[in-house]
Design a protein around this motif. Structure first.
Motif, PDB file in Angstrom:
ATOM      1  N   VAL A 111      43.543  44.240  33.159  1.00 29.78           N
ATOM      2  CA  VAL A 111      43.525  43.621  34.489  1.00 29.78           C
ATOM      3  C   VAL A 111      42.967  44.523  35.586  1.00 29.78           C
ATOM      4  CG1 VAL A 111      45.449  42.128  33.851  1.00 29.78           C
ATOM      5  CG2 VAL A 111      45.916  44.244  35.081  1.00 29.78           C
TER       6      VAL A 111
ATOM      7  N   ALA B 248      40.777  38.573  35.320  1.00 31.71           N
ATOM      8  CA  ALA B 248      41.955  38.705  34.463  1.00 31.71           C
ATOM      9  C   ALA B 248      43.183  39.027  35.292  1.00 31.71           C
ATOM     10  CB  ALA B 248      41.712  39.799  33.422  1.00 31.71           C
ATOM     11  N   ARG B 249      43.000  39.867  36.306  1.00 32.45           N
ATOM     12  CA  ARG B 249      44.116  40.213  37.184  1.00 32.45           C
ATOM     13  C   ARG B 249      44.637  38.971  37.905  1.00 32.45           C
ATOM     14  NH1 ARG B 249      41.781  44.136  39.263  1.00 32.45           N
ATOM     15  NH2 ARG B 249      41.204  43.461  41.355  1.00 32.45           N
TER      16      ARG B 249
END
Length: 218
Positions: A91, A97-98
């Motif tokens: 992330v 993704a984070r």
């Protein structure tokens, strides 16, 4: 994000600090944990979002199941727990993704934070919400007072390396967080943590006393 702000619980009448909402934030290795510890020693209740974030993705929880569904079984240790180092690698290198991780974890953290905040208020204590990413996720407007622990970036790097992190890992995390100017712009109280621990604790006591005075209406 579905979660409409952190810890938006109801407040019982007659509590010492009324409806005052206080947030605490600071970058990695800024000394925020020492500030939180000092506040607790003064009588505050600190709602630690990092601690709660670990609880809501503990082994066997629906939160962990959701993380695995999103990122795959590679984020689990052999014991079936969340591999936080692995998740961090994913992330902090990928903003998308984070964001997906935050969409899973933040609502769970918010619900639990609200419970703890309401319990703290009922006890008559000053409740401080310790949220490392308070500025990044846009939560500052939900608080009456925002305490920011501030140090120069190179001080963050030096301190984090002394704790065992690599320089590249530290700088990656700093890059993923708000910049100093952005964080300071959200502050109503700033704690400069470039001095001694005694200096830090003295400043925390000043802020606690000021918040107590404000809550009393004096």
């Amino acid at each position: 994000m579905a979660f409409d702000g952190p810890g938006r619980g109801s407040v019982g009448a007659g509590t010492r600090f009324g409806a005052m909402r206080v947030g605490l934030t600071g970058g990695i290795a800024s000394g925020k944990s020492t500030v939180a510890e000092t506040l607790v020693g003064l009588g505050a209740v600190v709602v630690d979002s990092d601690k709660i974030a670990r609880e809501v993705v503990a082994a066997g929880t629906p939160g962990l199941a959701s993380v695995v569904e999103e990122f795959g079984p590679s984020v689990l240790t052999e014991a079936g727990e969340l591999d936080r180092a692995k998740v961090g690698e994913i992330v902090f290198a990928d903003e998308g993704a984070r964001g997906r991780l935050n969409q899973i974890v933040h609502p769970l953290v918010g619900a639990r934070s609200a419970e703890l905040e309401e319990a703290g208020r009922a006890s008559g204590a000053l409740v401080v919400n310790d949220i490392p990413l308070l500025v990044e996720v846009g939560y500052a407007p939900f608080f009456d007072e925002v305490i920011v622990v501030d140090v120069p970036v190179e001080t963050q790097v030096e301190r984090a390396i002394a704790r065992g992190m690599s320089e590249s890992e530290v700088r990656s995390r700093i890059k993923a967080q708000a910049g100093r100017e952005e964080r300071l712009a959200a502050a109503t109280y700033v704690i400069d943590n470039t001095g001694t621990v005694d200096d830090l604790r003295s400043r925390v006591k000043e802020i606690y006393d000021a918040l107590t005075l404000a809550a009393s209406g004096s």
